[in-house]
Design a protein around this motif. Sequence first.
Motif, PDB file in Angstrom:
ATOM      1  N   UNK A 227       0.794  -1.508   0.163  1.00  0.00           N
ATOM      2  CA  UNK A 227      -0.044   0.076   0.001  1.00  0.00           C
ATOM      3  C   UNK A 227       0.956   1.184  -0.035  1.00  0.00           C
ATOM      4  N   UNK A 228       0.288   2.434  -0.811  1.00  0.00           N
ATOM      5  CA  UNK A 228       1.106   3.572  -0.612  1.00  0.00           C
ATOM      6  C   UNK A 228       0.651   4.418   0.051  1.00  0.00           C
ATOM      7  N   UNK A 229       1.261   5.638   0.622  1.00  0.00           N
ATOM      8  CA  UNK A 229       0.615   6.863   1.080  1.00  0.00           C
ATOM      9  C   UNK A 229       0.238   7.610  -0.176  1.00  0.00           C
ATOM     10  N   UNK A 230      -0.929   8.159  -0.209  1.00  0.00           N
ATOM     11  CA  UNK A 230      -1.565   9.048  -1.166  1.00  0.00           C
ATOM     12  C   UNK A 230      -2.154  10.171  -0.506  1.00  0.00           C
ATOM     13  N   UNK A 231      -2.501  11.102  -1.449  1.00  0.00           N
ATOM     14  CA  UNK A 231      -3.078  12.346  -0.980  1.00  0.00           C
ATOM     15  C   UNK A 231      -4.731  11.960  -1.298  1.00  0.00           C
ATOM     16  N   UNK A 232      -4.835  10.710  -1.780  1.00  0.00           N
ATOM     17  CA  UNK A 232      -6.312  10.371  -2.263  1.00  0.00           C
ATOM     18  C   UNK A 232      -7.371  10.565  -1.143  1.00  0.00           C
ATOM     19  N   UNK A 233      -6.911   9.998   0.120  1.00  0.00           N
ATOM     20  CA  UNK A 233      -7.859  10.356   1.178  1.00  0.00           C
ATOM     21  C   UNK A 233      -8.343  11.503   1.492  1.00  0.00           C
ATOM     22  N   UNK A 234      -7.677  12.600   1.101  1.00  0.00           N
ATOM     23  CA  UNK A 234      -8.375  14.064   1.237  1.00  0.00           C
ATOM     24  C   UNK A 234      -9.375  14.188   0.223  1.00  0.00           C
ATOM     25  N   UNK A 235      -9.059  14.017  -1.027  1.00  0.00           N
ATOM     26  CA  UNK A 235     -10.044  14.016  -2.107  1.00  0.00           C
ATOM     27  C   UNK A 235     -11.077  13.061  -1.762  1.00  0.00           C
ATOM     28  N   UNK A 236     -11.183  11.826  -1.416  1.00  0.00           N
ATOM     29  CA  UNK A 236     -12.337  11.056  -1.191  1.00  0.00           C
ATOM     30  C   UNK A 236     -13.182  11.668  -0.167  1.00  0.00           C
ATOM     31  N   UNK A 237     -12.399  12.229   1.036  1.00  0.00           N
ATOM     32  CA  UNK A 237     -13.512  12.851   1.793  1.00  0.00           C
ATOM     33  C   UNK A 237     -14.154  14.299   1.617  1.00  0.00           C
TER      34      UNK A 237
ATOM     35  N   UNK B 194     -13.006   3.389   8.379  1.00  0.00           N
ATOM     36  CA  UNK B 194     -13.279   2.072   8.835  1.00  0.00           C
ATOM     37  C   UNK B 194     -13.661   1.246   7.435  1.00  0.00           C
ATOM     38  N   UNK B 195     -14.366   1.875   6.800  1.00  0.00           N
ATOM     39  CA  UNK B 195     -14.781   1.060   5.410  1.00  0.00           C
ATOM     40  C   UNK B 195     -13.452   0.958   4.460  1.00  0.00           C
ATOM     41  N   UNK B 196     -12.785   1.991   4.234  1.00  0.00           N
ATOM     42  CA  UNK B 196     -11.339   1.782   3.457  1.00  0.00           C
ATOM     43  C   UNK B 196     -10.421   0.982   4.101  1.00  0.00           C
ATOM     44  N   UNK B 197      -9.978   1.012   5.268  1.00  0.00           N
ATOM     45  CA  UNK B 197      -9.201   0.089   6.220  1.00  0.00           C
ATOM     46  C   UNK B 197      -9.906  -1.426   5.984  1.00  0.00           C
ATOM     47  N   UNK B 198     -11.105  -1.771   6.250  1.00  0.00           N
ATOM     48  CA  UNK B 198     -11.637  -2.858   6.312  1.00  0.00           C
ATOM     49  C   UNK B 198     -11.638  -3.647   4.738  1.00  0.00           C
ATOM     50  N   UNK B 199     -12.008  -2.963   3.850  1.00  0.00           N
ATOM     51  CA  UNK B 199     -12.013  -3.581   2.470  1.00  0.00           C
ATOM     52  C   UNK B 199     -10.385  -3.775   2.303  1.00  0.00           C
TER      53      UNK B 199
ATOM     54  N   UNK C  96      -3.393   9.446   8.194  1.00  0.00           N
ATOM     55  CA  UNK C  96      -4.638   9.550   7.702  1.00  0.00           C
ATOM     56  C   UNK C  96      -5.599  10.465   8.524  1.00  0.00           C
ATOM     57  N   UNK C  97      -5.238  10.408   9.698  1.00  0.00           N
ATOM     58  CA  UNK C  97      -5.863  11.580  10.929  1.00  0.00           C
ATOM     59  C   UNK C  97      -5.754  12.830  10.317  1.00  0.00           C
ATOM     60  N   UNK C  98      -4.341  13.196  10.071  1.00  0.00           N
ATOM     61  CA  UNK C  98      -4.024  14.679   9.686  1.00  0.00           C
ATOM     62  C   UNK C  98      -4.905  14.762   8.334  1.00  0.00           C
ATOM     63  N   UNK C  99      -4.757  13.931   7.322  1.00  0.00           N
ATOM     64  CA  UNK C  99      -5.344  14.114   6.195  1.00  0.00           C
ATOM     65  C   UNK C  99      -7.091  14.353   6.366  1.00  0.00           C
ATOM     66  N   UNK C 100      -7.563  13.507   7.395  1.00  0.00           N
ATOM     67  CA  UNK C 100      -9.062  13.748   7.486  1.00  0.00           C
ATOM     68  C   UNK C 100      -9.423  15.191   8.162  1.00  0.00           C
ATOM     69  N   UNK C 101      -8.471  15.675   9.317  1.00  0.00           N
ATOM     70  CA  UNK C 101      -8.616  17.048   9.473  1.00  0.00           C
ATOM     71  C   UNK C 101      -8.676  17.964   8.261  1.00  0.00           C
ATOM     72  N   UNK C 102      -7.643  17.910   7.675  1.00  0.00           N
ATOM     73  CA  UNK C 102      -7.290  18.970   6.513  1.00  0.00           C
ATOM     74  C   UNK C 102      -8.486  18.770   5.457  1.00  0.00           C
ATOM     75  N   UNK C 103      -8.982  17.627   5.256  1.00  0.00           N
ATOM     76  CA  UNK C 103     -10.057  17.422   4.115  1.00  0.00           C
ATOM     77  C   UNK C 103     -11.338  17.966   4.745  1.00  0.00           C
TER      78      UNK C 103
END
Length: 179
Positions: A31-41, A121-126, A154-161
């Motif tokens: 798995x890679x670290x991406x900025x996608x989590x920000x955009x998904x949120x 939770x959904x992203x991590x579980x799948x 991901x917590x930091x990206x969640x706050x930013x998003x």
Amino acid sequence: MKSRQLTKIAICIALLCVSAYISFPLPFTPAMVTAMTIVINMIAFTLTPKEAFITVGIYLLMGSIGLPVFGGGASGIGKILGPTGGYYFGFWIAPVVMSIVKGKGVSFKRYLVVTIFVGLTIIYALGAIFMSYYQQVSMGTVVMSAIVPFIPGDLIKSVASVYISMALKRALPTLREAC
């Protein structure tokens, strides 16, 4: 669909494509670290559930047919059906569910709770299910190698998003009307 909806979807697809290139690998996991989590949120908080489903679905279709839009410029159906494919399916399901449960009003706390406890939770579980299956390792091993190292970022990206999504909703009144 109205042209406003199509424009929002197109912009979000473009942001997803760009965010996938903002990435770096970790040596101990596929798995890679991406900025996608920000955009998904952001998709979850600025689009309707239907628009979110269409947006990520088109993005996944683009990558599946060979356009280099996945993390690090990867592409192909093998990426979706491989060890990290669960994350991509999570990226498809999470914004739809988050958009449904986000509520009508704009609230930083509620958005952050939805992002962390529903979206991640959904992203991590799948992601964990796919990785465990394809790597033939236990869920405990997957959690320690493909989830735990990503939680702080991901917590930091969640706050930013959430901040970005709230700013977008304040700046663009048409988003408030559409969501």
